[in-house]
Design a protein around this motif. Sequence first.
Motif, mmCIF file in Angstrom:
data_model
loop_
_atom_site.group_PDB
_atom_site.id
_atom_site.type_symbol
_atom_site.label_atom_id
_atom_site.label_comp_id
_atom_site.label_asym_id
_atom_site.label_seq_id
_atom_site.Cartn_x
_atom_site.Cartn_y
_atom_site.Cartn_z
ATOM 1 N N ALA A 144 0.833 -1.207 0.000
ATOM 2 C CA ALA A 144 0.000 0.000 0.000
ATOM 3 C C ALA A 144 0.866 1.254 0.000
ATOM 4 N N ASP A 145 1.954 1.221 0.770
ATOM 5 C CA ASP A 145 2.856 2.373 0.836
ATOM 6 C C ASP A 145 3.545 2.610 -0.503
ATOM 7 N N LEU A 146 3.993 1.549 -1.153
ATOM 8 C CA LEU A 146 4.643 1.687 -2.455
ATOM 9 C C LEU A 146 3.691 2.281 -3.485
ATOM 10 N N ARG A 147 2.456 1.810 -3.487
ATOM 11 C CA ARG A 147 1.481 2.312 -4.453
ATOM 12 C C ARG A 147 1.090 3.754 -4.171
ATOM 13 N N GLN A 148 0.999 4.079 -2.888
ATOM 14 C CA GLN A 148 0.655 5.447 -2.512
ATOM 15 C C GLN A 148 1.731 6.430 -2.980
ATOM 16 N N ARG A 149 2.967 5.967 -3.009
ATOM 17 C CA ARG A 149 4.064 6.814 -3.461
ATOM 18 C C ARG A 149 4.290 6.729 -4.963
ATOM 19 N N GLY A 150 3.379 6.023 -5.648
ATOM 20 C CA GLY A 150 3.460 5.944 -7.101
ATOM 21 C C GLY A 150 4.452 4.929 -7.626
ATOM 22 N N LEU A 151 4.963 4.077 -6.742
ATOM 23 C CA LEU A 151 5.953 3.070 -7.147
ATOM 24 C C LEU A 151 5.259 1.760 -7.531
ATOM 25 N N MET A 152 4.404 1.847 -8.534
ATOM 26 C CA MET A 152 3.609 0.693 -8.956
ATOM 27 C C MET A 152 4.485 -0.449 -9.470
ATOM 28 N N VAL A 153 5.552 -0.088 -10.183
ATOM 29 C CA VAL A 153 6.424 -1.109 -10.750
ATOM 30 C C VAL A 153 7.119 -1.888 -9.633
ATOM 31 N N VAL A 154 7.575 -1.184 -8.601
ATOM 32 C CA VAL A 154 8.249 -1.844 -7.484
ATOM 33 C C VAL A 154 7.281 -2.768 -6.745
ATOM 34 N N ALA A 155 6.035 -2.292 -6.570
ATOM 35 C CA ALA A 155 5.025 -3.127 -5.905
ATOM 36 C C ALA A 155 4.746 -4.386 -6.713
ATOM 37 N N GLN A 156 4.679 -4.228 -8.034
ATOM 38 C CA GLN A 156 4.419 -5.397 -8.884
ATOM 39 C C GLN A 156 5.592 -6.357 -8.860
ATOM 40 N N GLU A 157 6.802 -5.830 -8.793
ATOM 41 C CA GLU A 157 7.979 -6.698 -8.693
ATOM 42 C C GLU A 157 7.953 -7.510 -7.407
ATOM 43 N N ARG A 158 7.449 -6.901 -6.347
ATOM 44 C CA ARG A 158 7.323 -7.605 -5.063
ATOM 45 C C ARG A 158 6.365 -8.774 -5.189
ATOM 46 N N ILE A 159 5.251 -8.549 -5.853
ATOM 47 C CA ILE A 159 4.266 -9.613 -6.055
ATOM 48 C C ILE A 159 4.816 -10.687 -6.991
ATOM 49 N N ASP A 160 5.485 -10.260 -8.046
ATOM 50 C CA ASP A 160 6.049 -11.219 -9.000
ATOM 51 C C ASP A 160 7.092 -12.117 -8.332
ATOM 52 N N ALA A 161 7.845 -11.551 -7.379
ATOM 53 C CA ALA A 161 8.843 -12.357 -6.660
ATOM 54 C C ALA A 161 8.173 -13.481 -5.888
ATOM 55 N N LEU A 162 7.000 -13.213 -5.330
ATOM 56 C CA LEU A 162 6.239 -14.253 -4.635
ATOM 57 C C LEU A 162 5.770 -15.317 -5.615
ATOM 58 N N LYS A 163 5.268 -14.895 -6.757
ATOM 59 C CA LYS A 163 4.706 -15.832 -7.731
ATOM 60 C C LYS A 163 5.771 -16.713 -8.360
ATOM 61 N N LYS A 164 7.015 -16.245 -8.402
ATOM 62 C CA LYS A 164 8.089 -17.048 -8.987
ATOM 63 C C LYS A 164 8.346 -18.319 -8.185
ATOM 64 N N ARG A 165 7.900 -18.350 -6.951
ATOM 65 C CA ARG A 165 8.139 -19.520 -6.101
ATOM 66 C C ARG A 165 7.142 -20.637 -6.375
ATOM 67 N N PHE A 166 6.136 -20.359 -7.176
ATOM 68 C CA PHE A 166 5.111 -21.349 -7.454
ATOM 69 C C PHE A 166 5.486 -22.190 -8.678
ATOM 70 N N CYS A 167 5.120 -23.474 -8.620
ATOM 71 C CA CYS A 167 5.238 -24.382 -9.768
ATOM 72 C C CYS A 167 6.668 -24.488 -10.288
ATOM 73 N N ASP A 168 7.626 -24.479 -9.392
ATOM 74 C CA ASP A 168 9.035 -24.631 -9.743
ATOM 75 C C ASP A 168 9.601 -25.790 -8.925
ATOM 76 N N LEU A 169 9.938 -26.868 -9.587
ATOM 77 C CA LEU A 169 10.381 -28.076 -8.889
ATOM 78 C C LEU A 169 11.644 -27.826 -8.072
ATOM 79 N N SER A 170 12.626 -27.147 -8.663
ATOM 80 C CA SER A 170 13.894 -26.936 -7.976
ATOM 81 C C SER A 170 13.730 -26.074 -6.731
ATOM 82 N N LEU A 171 12.976 -24.981 -6.847
ATOM 83 C CA LEU A 171 12.765 -24.120 -5.695
ATOM 84 C C LEU A 171 11.971 -24.836 -4.607
ATOM 85 N N PHE A 172 11.015 -25.650 -5.026
ATOM 86 C CA PHE A 172 10.208 -26.410 -4.067
ATOM 87 C C PHE A 172 11.072 -27.370 -3.257
#
Length: 378
Positions: A144-172
């Motif tokens: 919420a703080d990142l978006r409020q400051r207009g850092l939408m790209v950084v907020a999306q990168e944070r979410i994408d980092a979480l999603k990268k952990r899904f459906c990956d055999l090696s990381l699992f």
Amino acid sequence: MESRQRTQNEALPLEEQLVGVNAKTGIFPGARSWSGGRKRMLGKGPLESYCYHVMSRTNGGEIWFDEVEKEALKRVIWRMAEFCGIKVVTYCVMGNHFHLLAEVPQRERWLQRFEGTEGEARLFEHLGILYSKSYLGMLRDELADLRQRGLMVVAQERIDALKKRFCDLSLFVKEVKERFSRWFNKRRGRRGTLWMDRFKSVLVEGGGEALRTMAAYIDLNPVRSGVAKDPKDYRWCGYAEALGGSRRAQRGLCKALGKPVDGWQTAGAAEAYRCILHDSGREVLDARKENVVRAGVSVEKVRAVLAERGKLSPGELVRLRVRYFTDGLALGSREFVEEVFAANRELFGPRRKDGARRIGESQAELYSMRRLRLKAVF
């Protein structure tokens, strides 16, 4: 020091020994890439999912797990599989290694559940499998703080980092091993590497004879090693868990057999798989039929199981379920269990109104203190 620490731990009840395994994660470790080691055969075609046989051994095979540690590793595997979007077809946790047959979906298709206006809310609900409410609250505030400051790209990168952990055999597998290692080292009072090198993996065709054969190979490990005469009697494998009533284990083996997802009982999957295990797991004798060359199920036992078409008697099913799930808890008639419950009422929450839970497999009126589901009690 390790021996003394272990003795102190073993004096505690099972759930207290596993508190670190069951706890939610409070600090986000971040998505880390995997590098080095041998190349893996990965499914990159049009299929919705691909199956892999994974195996990893302790360092030099010299570190052995006790019963609590096997239970801990089993729980870490199931929990991380649920978090990573990976399905467990079957597994076997042995004394110094583990086998896992995992179905890994295509990430892009699996991630569609987090799209749309409600996608982020569903993502946070999913993250609750692994992370504490306090951490998730901090993460929401950060976004919420990142978006409020207009850092939408950084907020999306944070979410994408979480999603990268899904459906990956090696990381699992990497996180399974790391999480278990931290708990194990703390329990034993030790330091250093627990696992030997990277895990081994084999890409397995996701249906038909190949998947059935691999599942049976994994569940037969305790028989081949001489730990058990029948895989149903080894608590830390998918087949024994399925016989104990675990829906998740039953559904995995139905996948291996090509049966409907809930066809363990209704579609004859339980009987079919028992026949497969005994037929493929029979012991091998020398040319004179005198000495065992490869351990396995005796010829007499194989014939008996096939003659019964893989069916277990109601009494045997009850025995297995009680042994797997309720060692040490009240078992008997409804009246007996209710009396025990009333005498120990302070040990149960306010929502619990009665004590007796019917054991469905029993032809007689047999009750237990708790529903026999997923958590084994030693």
